[in-house]
Enzyme design. Sequence first.
Site, PDB file in Angstrom:
ATOM      1  N   TYR A  87       0.815  -1.208   0.000  1.00  0.00           N
ATOM      2  CA  TYR A  87       0.000   0.000   0.000  1.00  0.00           C
ATOM      3  C   TYR A  87       0.857   1.270   0.000  1.00  0.00           C
ATOM      4  O   TYR A  87       0.365   2.348   0.287  1.00  0.00           O
ATOM      5  CB  TYR A  87      -0.956  -0.009   1.202  1.00  0.00           C
ATOM      6  CG  TYR A  87      -1.981  -1.139   1.155  1.00  0.00           C
ATOM      7  CD1 TYR A  87      -2.911  -1.202   0.122  1.00  0.00           C
ATOM      8  CD2 TYR A  87      -2.000  -2.131   2.124  1.00  0.00           C
ATOM      9  CE1 TYR A  87      -3.841  -2.231   0.060  1.00  0.00           C
ATOM     10  CE2 TYR A  87      -2.935  -3.167   2.071  1.00  0.00           C
ATOM     11  CZ  TYR A  87      -3.857  -3.208   1.039  1.00  0.00           C
ATOM     12  OH  TYR A  87      -4.782  -4.224   0.974  1.00  0.00           O
ATOM     13  N   ASP A 139      -1.041 -11.375   8.406  1.00  0.00           N
ATOM     14  CA  ASP A 139      -0.243 -12.434   7.768  1.00  0.00           C
ATOM     15  C   ASP A 139       1.236 -12.312   8.118  1.00  0.00           C
ATOM     16  O   ASP A 139       1.932 -13.308   8.284  1.00  0.00           O
ATOM     17  CB  ASP A 139      -0.415 -12.372   6.249  1.00  0.00           C
ATOM     18  CG  ASP A 139      -1.840 -12.717   5.837  1.00  0.00           C
ATOM     19  OD1 ASP A 139      -2.116 -13.892   5.571  1.00  0.00           O
ATOM     20  OD2 ASP A 139      -2.676 -11.800   5.806  1.00  0.00           O
ATOM     21  N   HIS A 165       4.766  -5.772  -4.971  1.00  0.00           N
ATOM     22  CA  HIS A 165       3.344  -6.050  -5.112  1.00  0.00           C
ATOM     23  C   HIS A 165       2.492  -4.885  -4.653  1.00  0.00           C
ATOM     24  O   HIS A 165       2.883  -4.106  -3.796  1.00  0.00           O
ATOM     25  CB  HIS A 165       2.943  -7.320  -4.346  1.00  0.00           C
ATOM     26  CG  HIS A 165       3.220  -7.272  -2.870  1.00  0.00           C
ATOM     27  ND1 HIS A 165       2.276  -6.979  -1.933  1.00  0.00           N
ATOM     28  CD2 HIS A 165       4.362  -7.481  -2.185  1.00  0.00           C
ATOM     29  CE1 HIS A 165       2.801  -7.008  -0.731  1.00  0.00           C
ATOM     30  NE2 HIS A 165       4.073  -7.310  -0.845  1.00  0.00           N
ATOM     31  N   TYR A 208     -11.321  -1.429   0.429  1.00  0.00           N
ATOM     32  CA  TYR A 208     -11.302  -1.145   1.878  1.00  0.00           C
ATOM     33  C   TYR A 208     -10.049  -0.368   2.261  1.00  0.00           C
ATOM     34  O   TYR A 208      -9.975   0.196   3.353  1.00  0.00           O
ATOM     35  CB  TYR A 208     -11.409  -2.446   2.685  1.00  0.00           C
ATOM     36  CG  TYR A 208     -10.111  -3.089   3.123  1.00  0.00           C
ATOM     37  CD1 TYR A 208      -9.347  -3.872   2.267  1.00  0.00           C
ATOM     38  CD2 TYR A 208      -9.644  -2.917   4.432  1.00  0.00           C
ATOM     39  CE1 TYR A 208      -8.167  -4.469   2.692  1.00  0.00           C
ATOM     40  CE2 TYR A 208      -8.461  -3.512   4.855  1.00  0.00           C
ATOM     41  CZ  TYR A 208      -7.723  -4.290   3.991  1.00  0.00           C
ATOM     42  OH  TYR A 208      -6.549  -4.869   4.406  1.00  0.00           O
ATOM     43  N   ARG A 209      -9.084  -0.268   1.341  1.00  0.00           N
ATOM     44  CA  ARG A 209      -7.769   0.289   1.654  1.00  0.00           C
ATOM     45  C   ARG A 209      -7.016   0.304   0.335  1.00  0.00           C
ATOM     46  O   ARG A 209      -7.284  -0.521  -0.537  1.00  0.00           O
ATOM     47  CB  ARG A 209      -7.107  -0.694   2.624  1.00  0.00           C
ATOM     48  CG  ARG A 209      -5.758  -0.358   3.162  1.00  0.00           C
ATOM     49  CD  ARG A 209      -5.370  -1.514   4.086  1.00  0.00           C
ATOM     50  NE  ARG A 209      -4.099  -1.331   4.737  1.00  0.00           N
ATOM     51  CZ  ARG A 209      -3.511  -2.251   5.498  1.00  0.00           C
ATOM     52  NH1 ARG A 209      -4.102  -3.420   5.699  1.00  0.00           N
ATOM     53  NH2 ARG A 209      -2.361  -2.027   6.076  1.00  0.00           N
TER      54      ARG A 209
HETATM   55  C1  EUG Z   1      -3.359  -9.563   2.654  1.00  0.00           C
HETATM   56  C2  EUG Z   1      -4.512  -9.372   3.367  1.00  0.00           C
HETATM   57  C3  EUG Z   1      -5.053  -8.115   3.435  1.00  0.00           C
HETATM   58  C4  EUG Z   1      -4.449  -7.063   2.767  1.00  0.00           C
HETATM   59  C5  EUG Z   1      -3.285  -7.251   2.061  1.00  0.00           C
HETATM   60  C6  EUG Z   1      -2.737  -8.514   2.005  1.00  0.00           C
HETATM   61  C7  EUG Z   1      -2.846 -10.898   2.587  1.00  0.00           C
HETATM   62  C8  EUG Z   1      -2.164 -11.375   1.559  1.00  0.00           C
HETATM   63  C9  EUG Z   1      -7.038  -8.823   4.469  1.00  0.00           C
HETATM   64  O1  EUG Z   1      -6.198  -7.822   4.105  1.00  0.00           O
HETATM   65  O2  EUG Z   1      -5.017  -5.837   2.840  1.00  0.00           O
HETATM   66  C10 EUG Z   1      -1.852 -12.772   1.459  1.00  0.00           C
END
Ligand code: EUG
Length: 589
Positions: free
Chosen positions: A151, A213, A433, A514-515
Amino acid sequence: MASFSSFQPEADSAVPTLPESHSGIPPYLLEKATRAKNAVFAGRTKQVNERLRLPVIPQGISRDDFLKALEELKGELGGENVEVNDKPLKDGWYMEHPNTHDMMTILDEEEFVAGAVVYPGSTEEVVKVVKWANRWLIPVFPISMGRNLGYGGAAPRVRGSVTIDLGKRMNKILDINAQDYTCLVEPGVSFYGLHEELGKRGLREHMWVDTPDLGGGSIIGNTVDRGVGYTPYGDHWACHSGLEVVLPTGEVIRTGMGALTHDGENTWGVFPYGFGPFSDGIFSQSNFGIVTKMGMTLMPNPGGHESFMYTFPNEEDLGPLMEIIRPLRISTILENVAQLRHVTQTVIHSAAANTPVGDHTWAYYGMSYGPPHIRAYKLAIIDAEFRKIPGCRKIDPATLPEDEYFWSRDRIASGTPDIHELRWVNWAPNGAHIAFSPVSPIRGPDATKLFQLGKRLHEQYGIDFMPAFCVGLREMHLIVEIVFDRDDPEEKKRALGCLRDMVDEAAREGYGEYRTHLVLMDQVAGTYAWNDGALGKFNERLKDALDPNGILAPGRCGIWGRRYRGRGWEMGKGSEGRSEGDGVGGRVV
Ligand code: EUG
């Protein structure tokens, strides 16, 4: 001048650990992190470039005044806490990330770049910085720890902004309350850090921290950006309680019960609302204030837990599966923010077609909590429902090797942060990414529509499609991470084109993000346009009232103060090379 060495890892140096660095890896993950680091640098061909656009001066101030202003700030914070950003932009990697730029840049790497970085050591020093920014009309961009992977990382939206790195010197766990299951933290406390501290205090058997994560992010940073974790406490914003905020003009407020003046133990962490308007929301995904303390709730150990995994053979199973998941999730038979992953992700994780899990298209990772008889009751319902999908298989965890992704999900869903999730970033050399993250109801037709939309546009742009559905309580976040080679301009262009098309098409179908990443913020904010953009105008009124000079994180989440508006700062299709507008207006107050 102070050295940047702590942010400039060499490929073969040791990974910093907690408590060596507030931003370090916990010792139990050191070996895994070292392997992850080696894998990242094995695929790294991108050179560290000479700086071509130095010095970086934000618009609205002359070079001489900018340097003079920084000298003045050194007098207030100490010379070692003010650094000009004139060194080569080294990208590092997840655990040793830069605080000067987006290490996963999708534009020219000199676009989203800081002019300087400053390190306040207290709320009072943060106040000094914002007052200084107003005196000199210099844009500032606060980060907690600056991870925010996918982000924008630590990067400011406005080129040349002075990054306020809060985490380096404000990283105390101010309180852990073992009776109330609450804590009070500063911006530099990571999920790793809090988990370690619970262990040290002998509390880990009693309470868990909900972790995303990856565990290296700031708890405050992740929460105010409305990040997600994977225990029943996975909606971090919903789990916070009370903030301390430095306003852009230098006043300090506390919200919720934190606003009471009582000195001793109070109810800061147990009741989020306090009295009167609930102000916290305007400090989340905004640029209205700098959060310097936050109360957070911790989850009691439920007395047992058991991960489970089901696979489903066909892409078309997605729709019927969502219809099964929705009632189970809303009634909390499915208890945690669970993930439903497409096989491409699984393949990338193991870099092999023949995984121990076996052939499938969708994999559901969930967790059941509580003592055995409670789990058995819920798991039997889940099993009966999931098996309505022909070809559904329940995976026996005993058949999965120790390093299987399943066990990472198992740790994360039971409050133990991990560093496994990085692996798919190496899908491309110089892997970077950016996420496309729309929200939808947990319904078959919606899931299928979004899946098809993403798949079609990925095919059109020649990009591998890696969708994962993260199922909240009544909604789901579809997370599509586009992985690209950040040293390949053509590939970056395709990735950004695909992201922009997905955002627009999803919005036309009624789905919003959402973001989002810095580069997409104006576009995403523009999709929330009901009633002639009424919400955006409301945000601008708040911005102008709270931050009349517009010095705080201009453009963050698509919100620009009046000194910036109408000068072409917004980004969208057709402005791809450029992140800056044409000048800024004069002083307002
Ligand atoms: C992930 C999960 C997110 C996000 C960016 C990455 C996970 C990646 C649920 O939110 O905003 C495997």
